[in-house]
Each structure stands twice: as structure tokens, then as C-alpha cells.
Design an enzyme around this catalytic site. Structure first.
Site, PDB file in Angstrom:
ATOM      1  N   ARG A  75      77.269  18.246 -39.652  1.00 11.08           N
ATOM      2  CA  ARG A  75      76.445  17.544 -40.646  1.00 11.08           C
ATOM      3  C   ARG A  75      76.594  16.040 -40.403  1.00 11.08           C
ATOM      4  O   ARG A  75      77.719  15.530 -40.324  1.00 11.08           O
ATOM      5  CB  ARG A  75      76.950  17.908 -42.031  1.00 11.08           C
ATOM      6  CG  ARG A  75      76.186  17.286 -43.167  1.00 11.08           C
ATOM      7  CD  ARG A  75      76.868  17.598 -44.496  1.00 11.08           C
ATOM      8  NE  ARG A  75      76.772  18.992 -44.886  1.00 11.08           N
ATOM      9  CZ  ARG A  75      77.525  19.547 -45.852  1.00 11.08           C
ATOM     10  NH1 ARG A  75      78.408  18.812 -46.508  1.00 11.08           N
ATOM     11  NH2 ARG A  75      77.384  20.805 -46.165  1.00 11.08           N
ATOM     12  N   LYS A 210      80.659  12.543 -54.528  1.00 15.98           N
ATOM     13  CA  LYS A 210      79.256  12.302 -54.166  1.00 15.98           C
ATOM     14  C   LYS A 210      78.668  11.145 -54.956  1.00 15.98           C
ATOM     15  O   LYS A 210      78.879  11.050 -56.167  1.00 15.98           O
ATOM     16  CB  LYS A 210      78.443  13.572 -54.409  1.00 15.98           C
ATOM     17  CG  LYS A 210      78.916  14.739 -53.555  1.00 15.98           C
ATOM     18  CD  LYS A 210      78.055  15.963 -53.746  1.00 15.98           C
ATOM     19  CE  LYS A 210      78.492  17.056 -52.767  1.00 15.98           C
ATOM     20  NZ  LYS A 210      77.736  18.292 -52.969  1.00 15.98           N
ATOM     21  N   CYS A 431      69.153  26.868 -50.570  1.00  6.83           N
ATOM     22  CA  CYS A 431      70.310  26.480 -49.759  1.00  6.83           C
ATOM     23  C   CYS A 431      70.355  27.332 -48.488  1.00  6.83           C
ATOM     24  O   CYS A 431      69.605  28.294 -48.339  1.00  6.83           O
ATOM     25  CB  CYS A 431      71.602  26.658 -50.551  1.00  6.83           C
ATOM     26  SG  CYS A 431      72.073  28.394 -50.715  1.00  6.83           S
ATOM     27  N   CYS A 476      74.973  31.596 -53.882  1.00  6.81           N
ATOM     28  CA  CYS A 476      76.198  31.742 -54.679  1.00  6.81           C
ATOM     29  C   CYS A 476      76.228  30.635 -55.726  1.00  6.81           C
ATOM     30  O   CYS A 476      75.387  29.729 -55.696  1.00  6.81           O
ATOM     31  CB  CYS A 476      77.441  31.697 -53.770  1.00  6.81           C
ATOM     32  SG  CYS A 476      78.018  30.038 -53.385  1.00  6.81           S
TER      33      CYS A 476
HETATM   34 FE1  SRM Z   1      77.178  22.592 -50.614  1.00  7.71          FE
HETATM   35  C1  SRM Z   1      80.047  24.262 -49.914  1.00  7.71           C
HETATM   36  C2  SRM Z   1      75.796  23.712 -47.778  1.00  7.71           C
HETATM   37  C3  SRM Z   1      74.678  20.398 -51.036  1.00  7.71           C
HETATM   38  C4  SRM Z   1      78.103  22.204 -53.880  1.00  7.71           C
HETATM   39  N1  SRM Z   1      77.854  23.734 -49.078  1.00  7.71           N
HETATM   40  C5  SRM Z   1      79.080  24.290 -48.954  1.00  7.71           C
HETATM   41  C6  SRM Z   1      79.278  24.899 -47.570  1.00  7.71           C
HETATM   42  C7  SRM Z   1      79.860  23.856 -46.689  1.00  7.71           C
HETATM   43  C8  SRM Z   1      80.080  26.201 -47.509  1.00  7.71           C
HETATM   44  C9  SRM Z   1      81.560  26.066 -47.229  1.00  7.71           C
HETATM   45  O1  SRM Z   1      82.275  25.383 -47.986  1.00  7.71           O
HETATM   46  O2  SRM Z   1      82.001  26.672 -46.257  1.00  7.71           O
HETATM   47  C10 SRM Z   1      77.786  25.188 -47.214  1.00  7.71           C
HETATM   48  C11 SRM Z   1      77.467  25.239 -45.731  1.00  7.71           C
HETATM   49  C12 SRM Z   1      76.375  26.227 -45.475  1.00  7.71           C
HETATM   50  C13 SRM Z   1      75.868  26.190 -44.086  1.00  7.71           C
HETATM   51  O3  SRM Z   1      76.005  27.208 -43.373  1.00  7.71           O
HETATM   52  O4  SRM Z   1      75.290  25.187 -43.681  1.00  7.71           O
HETATM   53  C14 SRM Z   1      77.087  24.134 -48.044  1.00  7.71           C
HETATM   54  N2  SRM Z   1      75.608  22.060 -49.541  1.00  7.71           N
HETATM   55  C15 SRM Z   1      75.139  22.707 -48.431  1.00  7.71           C
HETATM   56  C16 SRM Z   1      73.774  22.193 -48.041  1.00  7.71           C
HETATM   57  C17 SRM Z   1      73.537  22.193 -46.536  1.00  7.71           C
HETATM   58  C18 SRM Z   1      72.704  23.017 -48.759  1.00  7.71           C
HETATM   59  C19 SRM Z   1      71.310  22.872 -48.236  1.00  7.71           C
HETATM   60  O5  SRM Z   1      70.753  23.924 -47.891  1.00  7.71           O
HETATM   61  O6  SRM Z   1      70.769  21.770 -48.208  1.00  7.71           O
HETATM   62  C20 SRM Z   1      73.824  20.792 -48.694  1.00  7.71           C
HETATM   63  C21 SRM Z   1      74.433  19.755 -47.798  1.00  7.71           C
HETATM   64  C22 SRM Z   1      74.491  18.421 -48.481  1.00  7.71           C
HETATM   65  C23 SRM Z   1      74.918  17.299 -47.591  1.00  7.71           C
HETATM   66  O7  SRM Z   1      74.128  16.949 -46.728  1.00  7.71           O
HETATM   67  O8  SRM Z   1      76.006  16.777 -47.797  1.00  7.71           O
HETATM   68  C24 SRM Z   1      74.765  21.069 -49.852  1.00  7.71           C
HETATM   69  N3  SRM Z   1      76.559  21.430 -52.158  1.00  7.71           N
HETATM   70  C25 SRM Z   1      75.419  20.681 -52.168  1.00  7.71           C
HETATM   71  C26 SRM Z   1      75.087  20.289 -53.504  1.00  7.71           C
HETATM   72  C27 SRM Z   1      73.847  19.506 -53.925  1.00  7.71           C
HETATM   73  C28 SRM Z   1      74.059  18.020 -53.911  1.00  7.71           C
HETATM   74  O9  SRM Z   1      75.129  17.532 -53.559  1.00  7.71           O
HETATM   75  O10 SRM Z   1      73.123  17.347 -54.292  1.00  7.71           O
HETATM   76  C29 SRM Z   1      76.061  20.837 -54.331  1.00  7.71           C
HETATM   77  C30 SRM Z   1      76.076  20.769 -55.872  1.00  7.71           C
HETATM   78  C31 SRM Z   1      76.499  19.440 -56.386  1.00  7.71           C
HETATM   79  C32 SRM Z   1      77.996  19.366 -56.429  1.00  7.71           C
HETATM   80  O11 SRM Z   1      78.585  18.950 -55.450  1.00  7.71           O
HETATM   81  O12 SRM Z   1      78.567  19.781 -57.444  1.00  7.71           O
HETATM   82  C33 SRM Z   1      76.989  21.534 -53.472  1.00  7.71           C
HETATM   83  N4  SRM Z   1      78.834  23.088 -51.695  1.00  7.71           N
HETATM   84  C34 SRM Z   1      78.977  22.893 -53.042  1.00  7.71           C
HETATM   85  C35 SRM Z   1      80.195  23.522 -53.472  1.00  7.71           C
HETATM   86  C36 SRM Z   1      80.758  23.543 -54.908  1.00  7.71           C
HETATM   87  C37 SRM Z   1      81.627  22.351 -55.150  1.00  7.71           C
HETATM   88  C38 SRM Z   1      82.334  22.415 -56.469  1.00  7.71           C
HETATM   89  O13 SRM Z   1      82.503  21.378 -57.086  1.00  7.71           O
HETATM   90  O14 SRM Z   1      82.747  23.495 -56.894  1.00  7.71           O
HETATM   91  C39 SRM Z   1      80.748  24.123 -52.327  1.00  7.71           C
HETATM   92  C40 SRM Z   1      82.060  24.940 -52.245  1.00  7.71           C
HETATM   93  C41 SRM Z   1      83.261  24.108 -52.103  1.00  7.71           C
HETATM   94  O15 SRM Z   1      83.217  22.886 -51.961  1.00  7.71           O
HETATM   95  O16 SRM Z   1      84.315  24.720 -52.155  1.00  7.71           O
HETATM   96  C42 SRM Z   1      79.863  23.847 -51.233  1.00  7.71           C
HETATM   97 FE1  SF4 Z   2      74.364  28.388 -50.743  1.00  4.45          FE
HETATM   98 FE2  SF4 Z   2      76.682  28.963 -51.915  1.00  4.45          FE
HETATM   99 FE3  SF4 Z   2      76.601  28.602 -49.308  1.00  4.45          FE
HETATM  100 FE4  SF4 Z   2      76.203  26.537 -50.923  1.00  4.45          FE
HETATM  101  S1  SF4 Z   2      78.086  27.653 -50.712  1.00  4.45           S
HETATM  102  S2  SF4 Z   2      75.044  27.045 -49.069  1.00  4.45           S
HETATM  103  S3  SF4 Z   2      75.187  27.565 -52.654  1.00  4.45           S
HETATM  104  S4  SF4 Z   2      75.549  30.232 -50.468  1.00  4.45           S
END
Ligand code: SRM
Ligand code: SF4
Length: 557
Positions: A75, A210, A431, A476
Site C-alpha cells: 500500500r 488516521k 472493501c 467483516c
Molecule cells: Fe482496513 C485491516 C483493507 C480502510 C479499518 N484493512 C485491514 C487489512 C489490512 C486486513 C489485515 O489487517 O490483515 C485489509 C487488507 C485487505 C487486503 O487484502 O487488501 C484492509 N482498509 C483496507 C482497504 C484497502 C479497504 C478498501 O477496499 O479500500 C482500505 C485501505 C485504506 C488505506 O489506504 O490506508 C482500508 N480500514 C479502512 C477504513 C476506512 C478508512 O480509514 O477510512 C477503516 C475504518 C476506519 C477505522 O480505521 O476505524 C479500516 N482495517 C480496519 C480495521 C479495524 C481497526 C479497528 O480500529 O478496529 C482493521 C483490522 C485491524 O486493524 O486489526 C483493518
Molecule cells: Fe474488508 Fe474486513 Fe478485510 Fe477490512 S478487514 S478489507 S472490512 S474483510
């Protein structure tokens, strides 16, 4: 300070990592496995990468007694989501040579590549570096990609505000030079003092952090879902400063009532001077010092804020900065949308926003979008801007070049594809989920497009096809597609099943509520058919679906 008696495993990994180096350099050259060690899997995130495996092929690999098909997702760090045409061309080729080929625009205005084998990481990062791109701190317990309102036609001072995204990203960047050493073969530091890090020290933050910047009246970055949101206050085309909002975050865990989504609370206003950067910096240091370091599920700033209270946070901030925030200034949001099609800014420059479903850029027989974008980049006539809704804007096009770009868009069917997309499809986010995301419980980006096909038919049946309903799906409850801030939100619970959330607004100032659990496709469509029927029959003129859902109290008691 936070109670750090039972430090989580990741805390110990960070502290003993030697500036996020761990054994990554050694792991990279270990040809016996496609993976890196468990500790290094935590560290590699800080370098903008995740170790993953192809979940579609787990069974087949297990049957053959092979290790999982490991690969890496990279990323990039792209503050405010801006690429030059040269950077797009490079990314196009890097994606083809080293990854699955698909370029995924994320919900935070950057791009991801999936499926990189371990041996491809270094050449990939070197190629990105050659065009001044990196993936430093795009993941991990640090400040992530800083987002900013995407469309330059939104305000004559867009450029001035947009520049804050890069400034904040720079301000909050870790000092370690490990990235350059491990991935770009730069010489090891002889004097480690050069990477002394007053902000992150050796423990970094308790969790990801963030920052997003909104330019009202559009809230395309969903600013209130960030740990720290800045809302630009503009008077007579002059930037006065920013309202400061803290404590947004959407991640939850099914069955863990201690976790919840939360929108950020506005705690005051800061003029756009040096004091602003101090405010931002110290908001981060408070979270560093008081965030929960034993339970990662409860470690985001939202929980710190709810534990200590807004008044305490304001006081602690004033203590650290030496001044108090001013009272918040009035502002209002009207929408969170992308402006599809052609738009012009105050300088007469042109912008074209194509519809990119779920942010995935690839070629297929119906739409050779990737080829079209490459050809446009090769003209050198358009910059590329990513939006928080997983779209892109072909940007800053001069009047004399508009016809050229338009011709390419038309030749490849991008104009037609964008015009044909329904109102609800244009407002959708999904997502990544399967097959790469290890946390996915259900499909999202591979499924939502077909589900929307069925929903479109229902809407047409009720003569509601023009309604621009905001619809989002995640695999999820981590909330990566911000489903808890949608008018219709789907959150995966298991294969083919989703919780249905209703009642978000168009402005991004209200969370939705759980309506029904564990629905399969047939049940989803049955529910929505009934709800659309009621909406058509009983709505007040102009009332959005989310507002109607709230008025009807369509949520579980
Ligand atoms: Fe996310 C974890 C993808 C935006 C909340 N997110 C992940 C992971 C890295 C899974 C992992 O931990 O192994 C996902 C990778 C999937 C893959 O195969 O690519 C993933 N998140 C994404 C993306 C690519 C979704 C998308 O389809 O666009 C977004 C990448 C953003 C970026 O460029 O940085 C993405 N993630 C978000 C957002 C939305 C936002 O930030 O505007 C959220 C919700 C806002 C927030 O942060 O609360 C978000 N991602 C999470 C969470 C839950 C965090 C928490 O506070 O509990 C996780 C899980 C974790 O961190 O343990 C997570
Ligand atoms: Fe989607 Fe959950 Fe994976 Fe984020 S962690 S990309 S919400 S399935």
C-alpha cells in the site's frame, strides 16, 4: 499515563525491533518459504506491506501438503491521493510485472497492489522509489495515509488546503531509516542518533492513527471516521483554519460489546498557523501516552477519548501545546459524493471522474479501463487524483487538451460506462475482503457489484432508480469500506451472509444502526423490496432513504 502492565505481543515486537528492522533483511532472502517470520509480519506493516495468502487456494494447497500460497500486499503513502502521469505509468507497469496486475484504489485515497511474491518486493519498491513514491507508514501503529477532499473544483483554495495532507504526513512520519536500508539497499546508519524519534520513540502508537481533511460542504473523505479530522473553515475564499475533531473510528468485533464504531467529536478550532501543527502533533502524543497498549481491540483514540473524556483531552492538549483551542466555528456538510463526468475549476482547468467500481482498475472485455488510463497518462496531459470513495479524477487538464482526453475515454467506453452506472452503483463502496484479506468472513468487492444488479431492479420496480442511496459492504466488521456510515450497510458475518445496517445520512454525520442479522441474498432482497416500497409510499418529498429509515426507527431495539 496508560496502564502498560500487560503489554500486548505487538508492543514487545515493536520495542525490540531495532527501529522496525527485526529480521526482515534475513527473512527476505530465505528461499525455503514464501513467508517472513511471525514477528516480522507485524513489522513489515510499518513498511506499508501485509503478508497474505490466497484464500481461494488454501484447500488445494493443503491437500498437496504445500505451504499456503503466500504473497504480499503493498500500500503506498500518497497524502491527499495525488499522482503525476509519470507515477501512474510507473504504477501500471509495476502492477503488471510484480503483482496480480489490478491496481486497487482504497478508501483512503491511495493504491494497493496484491499478490507480490517475496522476491518481488525489493524490485517493486525500487521502481516506486524511482518515481518518488514510497510505502512508509502506510500501515502499522503510526499515522496512516492522510486524506484530503479530492476534487479541486470544490474550492478556489483547494491547493492550499490539500498541501496540508503532505505536511501532516511528513510531520508524523517515523524517523527510522529501516525502509531505505532494507528495501532500497541504502547504507546502514553509523550513528543511530540520526533516527531518534521524539514522537514515536521505540514503542510507536498503541494502534493505527488516521487523519483526514474535509472541505465543506462536501465530506467525501468521511472526515468524522478518522482519529483526527480537520474541517477547513473558509471565509471569503480565505482559509481561516480548521475545526478539530477527534475520536472517529469504525472497527468493531462481532460479539464484543466493548468495541463500537464512533464518529469524531469536534473539540475546537485552530487557526491555520504553526500552532495547528503543534495541535496535531500533541493530539498524537496524548494517544501515544494514554492509549491502551494491552488490548489492541480497545487501543484506538476513540476508546482513549471515551475513557478520559473530552474535557480532559482538551485540557491535556492545552497543557502540551501551551494554548487552548478556540471555540469551534460553524460549518455544514451537504454530501459525500464524487463529481462524475466533466467539471471545471476556477482557473478553467478540467477534471473528469470516471466510475471505478470498488476502486479496481484492470482490463476486461467490457471495459479496458487500465489501458485507457495508461493511454491518458502517456499523453502527459492529466494528473491522477484518488478519492476517498475509491474513484479517481483525471485532473488539471487544460482546455486545449480536453478533447484529446475525452476522445480516449470515449474510444475505450469509459464515458459510456460512467454514464450508464446507476445512481446507487455510483454511490457504492466495497472493501477488498476475499481472497486476500485474512480477516474476511464474507465476500465484498467480488460480490457487491452483482448484488447491486438485483437491488437496481428492485429500485426500478418502485420507480426509485434516481435515488443516490449510499450503499457499502465489508467482509467483516472492521469497517474498511465505512459501512457503518452508509445509508445501507452490509457487514459480513459468514460465507454469503451479512448484517444489514440502515439509517446513515448523506453528509457523514450520523452512524447507521443494525436492522437485521445474518441475511443471505434472498433475505436481503426480500427485506429491501419491502423497505423500498414503504419508502416510496410514505417518504416526505426529498427525504433520503437513510433519513426515512431513521424516522421509521428501522433498527433492532
Ligand atoms: Fe482496513 C485491516 C483493507 C480502510 C479499518 N484493512 C485491514 C487489512 C489490512 C486486513 C489485515 O489487517 O490483515 C485489509 C487488507 C485487505 C487486503 O487484502 O487488501 C484492509 N482498509 C483496507 C482497504 C484497502 C479497504 C478498501 O477496499 O479500500 C482500505 C485501505 C485504506 C488505506 O489506504 O490506508 C482500508 N480500514 C479502512 C477504513 C476506512 C478508512 O480509514 O477510512 C477503516 C475504518 C476506519 C477505522 O480505521 O476505524 C479500516 N482495517 C480496519 C480495521 C479495524 C481497526 C479497528 O480500529 O478496529 C482493521 C483490522 C485491524 O486493524 O486489526 C483493518
Ligand atoms: Fe474488508 Fe474486513 Fe478485510 Fe477490512 S478487514 S478489507 S472490512 S474483510
Amino acid at each position: 499515563m496508560s496502564e502498560n502492565k500487560n503489554l500486548s505481543v505487538v508492543e514487545r515486537i515493536k520495542q525490540k525491533s531495532d527501529g522496525l528492522r527485526g529480521t526482515l533483511a534475513e527473512g527476505l532472502v530465505d528461499e525455503l518459504t514464501g513467508a517472513v517470520s511471525e514477528d516480522d509480519q507485524s513489522l513489515v506493516k510499518f513498511h506499508g506491506m501485509y503478508q497474505q495468502d490466497d484464500r481461494d487456494r488454501r484447500e488445494e494447497r493443503a491437500e498437496k501438503k504445500l505451504e499456503r500460497l503466500y504473497s504480499f500486499m503493498i500500500r503506498l503513502r500518497v497524502p491527499g491521493g495525488f499522482f503525476t502521469p509519470e507515477q501512474w505509468i510507473a504504477t501500471h507497469h509495476i502492477a503488471g510485472e510484480h503483482s496480480t496486475g489490478t491496481i486497487k484504489i482504497t478508501t483512503r485515497q491511495t493504491i494497493q497492489l496484491h499478490g507480490l511474491l517475496k522476491s518481488h518486493i525489493k524490485p517493486t519498491l525500487a521502481s516506486f522509489s524511482a518515481v518518488h513514491l514510497d510505502s512508509i507508514a502506510a500501515c502499522g501503529d503510526v499515522n496512516r495515509n492522510v486524506t484530503c477532499a479530492a476534487h479541486p473544483h470544490q474550492s478556489p483554495i483547494h491547493e492550499q488546503i490539500h498541501a496540508y495532507a503532505a505536511r501532516i504526513s511528513e510531520l508524523l512520519l517515523p524517523k527510522t531509516k529501516a525502509y531505505y536500508e532494507i528495501w532500497l539497499d541504502q547504507e546502514k546508519l553509523t550513528d543511530k542518533k540520526e533516527e531518534d524519534d521524539a514522537l514515536y520513540q521505540d514503542r510507536y502508537l498503541p494502534r493505527k492513527f488516521k487523519v483526514g481533511i474535509a472541505i465543506p460542504p462536501n465530506n467525501d473523505v468521511d472526515v468524522l471516521t478518522n482519529d483526527l479530522g480537520l474541517i477547513a473553515i473558509i471565509e471569503n475564499d480565505e482559509l481561516k483554519g480548521f475545526n478539530i475533531a477527534i475520536g472517529g473510528g469504525l472497527g468493531t468485533t462481532h460479539g464484543n460489546p466493548e468495541t463500537y464504531p464512533r464518529l469524531a467529536s469536534v473539540i475546537g478550532f485552530s487557526p491555520a498557523d504553526d500552532g495547528l501543527l503543534k495541535v496535531i502533533y500533541e493530539i498524537v502524543t496524548i494517544q501515544r501516552d494514554y492509549g491502551n497498549r494491552s488490548d489492541r481491540k480497545l487501543a484506538r483514540l476513540k476508546y482513549t477519548l471515551d475513557k478520559y473524556g473530552i474535557d480532559w483531552y482538551r485540557q491535556e492538549l492545552a497543557k502540551r501545546t501551551g494554548f487552548e483551542l478556540q471555540d469551534a466555528r460553524p460549518y455544514s456538510f451537504t454530501d459525500r459524493k464524487d463529481y462524475y463526468g466533466w467539471q471545471q475549476n476556477h482557473q478553467g482547468l478540467w477534471y473528469y471522474t470516471p466510475f471505478v467500481e470498488s476502486g479496481r482498475i484492470y482490463d476486461d472485455e467490457k471495459l479496458p479501463l487500465k489501458t485507457a488510463l495508461l493511454e491518458i497518462a502517456q499523453t502527459g496531459k492529466a494528473n491522477f487524483r484518488f478519492t476517498g470513495n475509491q474513484n479517481l479524477i483525471l485532473a488539471d487538464i487544460r482546455k486545449k487538451d480536453k478533447a484529446l482526453v475525452n476522445g480516449i475515454l470515449e474510444k475505450y467506453g469509459v464515458l459510456q460506462h460512467t454514464e450508464a452506472a446507476s445512481a446507487i452503483r455510483r454511490n457504492s463502496i466495497a472493501c477488498v475482503a476475499l481472497p486476500t484479506c485474512p480477516l474476511a468472513l464474507a465476500e465484498a468487492q467480488r460480490y457487491l457489484p452483482s448484488l447491486i444488479g438485483h437491488i437496481e431492479k428492485l429500485l426500478t420496480g418502485h420507480a426509485l432508480q434516481e435515488e443516490a442511496i449510499i450503499i457499502r459492504m465489508t467482509g467483516c466488521p472492521n469497517g474498511c469500506g465505512r459501512p457503518f456510515a452508509a445509508e445501507i450497510g452490509f457487514v459480513g458475518t459468514s460465507a454469503g451472509r451479512y448484517n444489514l445496517y440502515l439509517g446513515g445520512d448523506h453528509e457523514g454525520t450520523r452512524l447507521n444502526r443494525l436492522y437485521k442479522e445474518n441475511l443471505d441474498e434472498a433475505a436481503i432482497l426480500k427485506e429491501l423490496d419491502l423497505l423500498f416500497w414503504l419508502y416510496k409510499k410514505e417518504r416526505i418529498t426529498g427525504e433520503s432513504f437513510g433519513d426515512f429509515a431513521l424516522r421509521q426507527r428501522w433498527f433492532k431495539a
